[in-house]
Design an enzyme around this catalytic site. Structure first.
Site, PDB file in Angstrom:
ATOM      1  NE  ARG A 192      -2.664   0.564   3.501  1.00 33.26           N
ATOM      2  CZ  ARG A 192      -2.120   1.243   4.518  1.00 33.26           C
ATOM      3  NH1 ARG A 192      -1.815   2.516   4.366  1.00 33.26           N
ATOM      4  NH2 ARG A 192      -1.870   0.648   5.676  1.00 33.26           N
ATOM      5  CG  ASP A 238      -9.396  14.434 -15.847  1.00 32.62           C
ATOM      6  OD1 ASP A 238      -8.642  13.833 -16.637  1.00 32.62           O
ATOM      7  OD2 ASP A 238     -10.402  13.902 -15.348  1.00 32.62           O
ATOM      8  CE  LYS A 279     -12.102   6.178 -18.972  1.00 36.19           C
ATOM      9  NZ  LYS A 279     -11.891   6.229 -17.513  1.00 36.19           N
TER      10      LYS A 279
END
Length: 407
Positions: free
Chosen positions: A63, A188, A213
């Site tokens: 993590r 973004d 994407k």
């Protein structure tokens, strides 16, 4: 010892192949191994303490860090020309990390009026619980941006190209407006990744991506990224993404995105070529009211696109059908058209090898209140297209065949 590459002097494609990827020191593996482990062992208790305290470089728990993810983060930083990067488990993990880094109770965020629906949900429903005020403005209008800033504005958040209306924002000028007032800028850049637009070079403080994407490019892994200066990212990593949000990606997904990035330059060329071809076809189709794609010379933002994108106009576009085609309502005409495609798949997301088509008002932006959709121009007649990597002539033939059902 092999000489280290200076990526500032190398081309984009070379950087995407080599950045972050060195032969594995254990066995010399050329491909970055998948370190599929939750925890790491130490030779001594002293070593463990030094790694946990930061006195020694190393890994303790995935993590907080993992060699596969570190390799990905190095490549992501080269992608956007940043000093560092944080890989996250999804694009929304990146958005959340960036927002919470800069805004606290009593602050104001000015956001783009037309953004991804999940991000819009966070602004509309979640941040108010933290007493963070959010208002929107048209970020394609510099006067509207300047006019929307308040005394307590701490952050401007917008998309380099808005979803799904394909409106560009002048990142350089917006960053100048913000920085003159001591305000941070987060962009973004999912729709227009390098080599199309590099927001950091235009003045943005942080860039966020859904690596799901174009960056991954294969439709088989969920991921996100925050990229910027190391001093900006260190507190986000230590206090937000690894602890508050816990959005660390799995090593396997980091490997998939790392692998996908090696072909990014070639893929983006084909996406851009096919996107322009489809947009040009749609512009001349008698059933189409308007095409939203800044690469077209008819676009009101074409001059800005030329300046910012330098001919790489992207593979995503949208278009509106005309009203009353064969007496149908706009929604019914869109549904009939979508159901007539054979090569494109009806699906949300973008940047996959295959072309994707979707009806924004009922799919990606279906959860956005209708009155807000209408304000943003997201009508029932709007269809979004993510141009894939298929042969251009096959795609155009399929579009012609699909539109024939509306004749």
């Amino acid at each position: 010892m092999k000489r280290k590459l200076d990526f500032s002097k190398l081309g984009f494609g070379t950087g995407m192949i080599h950045a972050g990827q060195e032969p594995d020191p254990s066995y010399g593996a050329l491909a970055t191994p998948i370190y599929q482990t939750s925890t790491f062992c130490f030779d001594t208790a002293e070593e463990g303490g030094e790694i946990f305290s930061g006195e020694r470089a190393g890994y303790a728990y995935t993590r907080g860090g993992n060699p596969t993810t570190t390799a990905l983060e190095q490549k992501l930083s080269i992608l956007e020309g940043g000093e560092a990067a944080i890989a996250t488990a999804s694009g929304m993990g990146a958005v959340g990390g960036a927002l919470l880094a800069y805004a606290k109770a009593g602050d104001h965020i000015l956001r783009g009026r037309c953004i991804y629906s999940c991000t819009e949900h966070v602004f509309r429903e979640n941040l108010s619980k933290f007493n963070i005020e959010v208002t929107s403005a048209d970020f394609s209008d510099l006067e509207a941006v300047a006019g929307g800033i308040k005394e307590n504005t701490k952050l401007l958040y917008f998309e380099s190209m808005s979803n799904p209306m394909m409106e560009l924002s002048d990142i350089r000028e917006i960053s100048r407006i913000a920085h003159d007032r001591g305000i941070k800028v987060v962009v973004d850049n999912t729709f227009t990744p390098p080599p199309e637009i590099r927001p950091l070079s235009l003045g943005a403080d942080l860039v966020v991506h859904s690596t799901t994407k174009y960056i991954n490019g294969h439709g088989d892994a969920i991921g996100g990224a925050i990229i910027g200066a190391k001093e900006e990212l260190d507190p986000i990593r230590s206090g937000i993404t690894t602890k508050l949000l816990g959005t660390t990606p799995s090593p396997f997904n980091s490997y998939l995105v790392l692998r996908g990035m090696q072909t990014m330059e070639l893929r983006m060329q084909r996406h851009c070529e096919n996107g322009f071809a489809i947009a040009s076809f749609l512009e001349g189709n008698p059933h189409v009211k308007r095409v939203y794609y800044p690469g077209l010379s008819s676009s009101p933002q074409h001059a800005l696109a030329e300046r910012m994108m330098k001919g790489n106009y992207g593979g995503i576009l949208a278009f509106e059908l005309k009203d009353g085609i064969r007496g149908m309502k706009a929604f019914d005409a869109c549904k009939k058209l979508l159901n007539s495609f054979t090569i494109p798949s009806i699906a949300v997301s973008l940047g996959d090898p295959g072309t994707l088509v979707e009806h924004a008002a009922s799919m990606t932006h279906g959860a956005v209140p209708a009155e807000e959709r209408e304000r943003e121009g997201i009508t029932d007649a709007l269809i979004r297209v993510s141009a894939g990597l298929e042969d251009k002539e096959d795609l155009l033939a399929d579009f012609r065949a699909a539109f024939s059902v509306l004749d």
